[in-house]
Design a protein around this motif. Structure first.
Motif, PDB file in Angstrom:
ATOM      1  N   VAL A 128     -16.796 -14.282  -4.688  1.00  0.00           N
ATOM      2  CA  VAL A 128     -16.477 -12.870  -4.888  1.00  0.00           C
ATOM      3  C   VAL A 128     -15.067 -12.622  -4.386  1.00  0.00           C
ATOM      4  CG1 VAL A 128     -17.073 -10.508  -4.320  1.00  0.00           C
ATOM      5  CG2 VAL A 128     -18.878 -12.199  -4.650  1.00  0.00           C
ATOM      6  N   GLN A 129     -14.245 -12.022  -5.254  1.00  0.00           N
ATOM      7  CA  GLN A 129     -12.858 -11.803  -4.869  1.00  0.00           C
ATOM      8  C   GLN A 129     -12.370 -10.473  -5.423  1.00  0.00           C
ATOM      9  OE1 GLN A 129     -10.125 -14.778  -6.299  1.00  0.00           O
ATOM     10  NE2 GLN A 129      -8.623 -14.348  -4.710  1.00  0.00           N
ATOM     11  N   LEU A 130     -11.638  -9.742  -4.594  1.00  0.00           N
ATOM     12  CA  LEU A 130     -10.941  -8.546  -5.021  1.00  0.00           C
ATOM     13  C   LEU A 130      -9.458  -8.825  -4.917  1.00  0.00           C
ATOM     14  CD1 LEU A 130     -13.030  -5.768  -3.208  1.00  0.00           C
ATOM     15  CD2 LEU A 130     -13.183  -6.478  -5.591  1.00  0.00           C
ATOM     16  N   GLN A 131      -8.754  -8.724  -6.015  1.00  0.00           N
ATOM     17  CA  GLN A 131      -7.326  -9.042  -6.058  1.00  0.00           C
ATOM     18  C   GLN A 131      -6.535  -7.775  -6.296  1.00  0.00           C
ATOM     19  OE1 GLN A 131      -5.971 -12.267  -5.698  1.00  0.00           O
ATOM     20  NE2 GLN A 131      -4.011 -11.216  -5.582  1.00  0.00           N
ATOM     21  N   ALA A 132      -5.819  -7.345  -5.256  1.00  0.00           N
ATOM     22  CA  ALA A 132      -4.990  -6.146  -5.377  1.00  0.00           C
ATOM     23  C   ALA A 132      -3.582  -6.532  -5.812  1.00  0.00           C
ATOM     24  CB  ALA A 132      -4.936  -5.409  -4.046  1.00  0.00           C
ATOM     25  N   SER A 133      -2.986  -5.692  -6.637  1.00  0.00           N
ATOM     26  CA  SER A 133      -1.624  -5.938  -7.108  1.00  0.00           C
ATOM     27  C   SER A 133      -0.954  -4.602  -7.426  1.00  0.00           C
ATOM     28  CB  SER A 133      -1.651  -6.828  -8.358  1.00  0.00           C
ATOM     29  OG  SER A 133      -2.352  -6.186  -9.412  1.00  0.00           O
ATOM     30  N   GLY A 134       0.351  -4.678  -7.698  1.00  0.00           N
ATOM     31  CA  GLY A 134       1.078  -3.479  -8.094  1.00  0.00           C
ATOM     32  C   GLY A 134       1.955  -2.874  -7.019  1.00  0.00           C
ATOM     33  N   GLY A 135       1.898  -3.410  -5.822  1.00  0.00           N
ATOM     34  CA  GLY A 135       2.742  -2.892  -4.769  1.00  0.00           C
ATOM     35  C   GLY A 135       4.193  -3.256  -4.989  1.00  0.00           C
ATOM     36  N   GLY A 136       5.055  -2.690  -4.159  1.00  0.00           N
ATOM     37  CA  GLY A 136       6.481  -2.986  -4.277  1.00  0.00           C
ATOM     38  C   GLY A 136       7.306  -1.993  -3.504  1.00  0.00           C
ATOM     39  N   LEU A 137       8.599  -2.029  -3.777  1.00  0.00           N
ATOM     40  CA  LEU A 137       9.565  -1.135  -3.128  1.00  0.00           C
ATOM     41  C   LEU A 137       9.926  -0.023  -4.099  1.00  0.00           C
ATOM     42  CD1 LEU A 137      11.576  -0.444  -0.853  1.00  0.00           C
ATOM     43  CD2 LEU A 137      13.183  -2.036  -1.948  1.00  0.00           C
ATOM     44  N   VAL A 138       9.832   1.210  -3.640  1.00  0.00           N
ATOM     45  CA  VAL A 138      10.140   2.355  -4.490  1.00  0.00           C
ATOM     46  C   VAL A 138      10.836   3.415  -3.645  1.00  0.00           C
ATOM     47  CG1 VAL A 138       7.888   3.446  -4.084  1.00  0.00           C
ATOM     48  CG2 VAL A 138       9.153   3.956  -6.190  1.00  0.00           C
TER      49      VAL A 138
END
Length: 125
Positions: free
Chosen positions: A1-11
């Motif tokens: 079971v894995q939850l993969q978060a993405s989409g972060g960055g510098l803004v």
């Protein structure tokens, strides 16, 4: 079971980001999901939660009107749309899922069974 978060960055302040959290290994379509964050030197805090169907959401006061949580059960993915970002939103953002027997929203991190690895969001002034 894995939850993969993405989409972060510098803004820059006032900008927008959309975080995604994709689940693999099992389906979470019958469980509530949530987003939490941990800023520098701070404890982890609740941001938003969504029930199993997407029909009910709950937000912490300081993101109401700026952040929107949503989910696509066909894709086993939950999203966090973040608008009007402020420097104080800088944090590592974590997605989490409750168990199948808990379809309702919750702001308590102890009620979430599965956690992703986090994605860094940095908002410059």
């Amino acid at each position: 079971v894995q939850l993969q978060a993405s989409g972060g960055g510098l803004v820059q302040a006032g900008g927008s980001l959309r975080l995604s959290c994709a689940a693999s290994g099992r389906s979470f379509r019958s469980a509530a999901m949530g987003w939490f964050r941990q800023g520098p030197g701070k404890d982890r805090e609740f941001v938003a939660s969504i029930n199993w169907s997407g029909g009910s959401t709950h937000y912490v006061d300081f993101v109401k009107g700026r952040f929107t949580i949503s989910r696509d059960n066909a894709k086993n993915t939950v999203y966090l749309q973040m608008n009007s970002l402020k420097p104080e939103d800088t944090a590592v953002y974590y997605c989490a899922a409750r168990g199948d027997s808990y379809p309702g929203v919750s702001r308590s991190d102890s009620e979430y069974r599965y956690w992703g690895q986090g994605t860094q969001v940095t908002v410059s002034s």
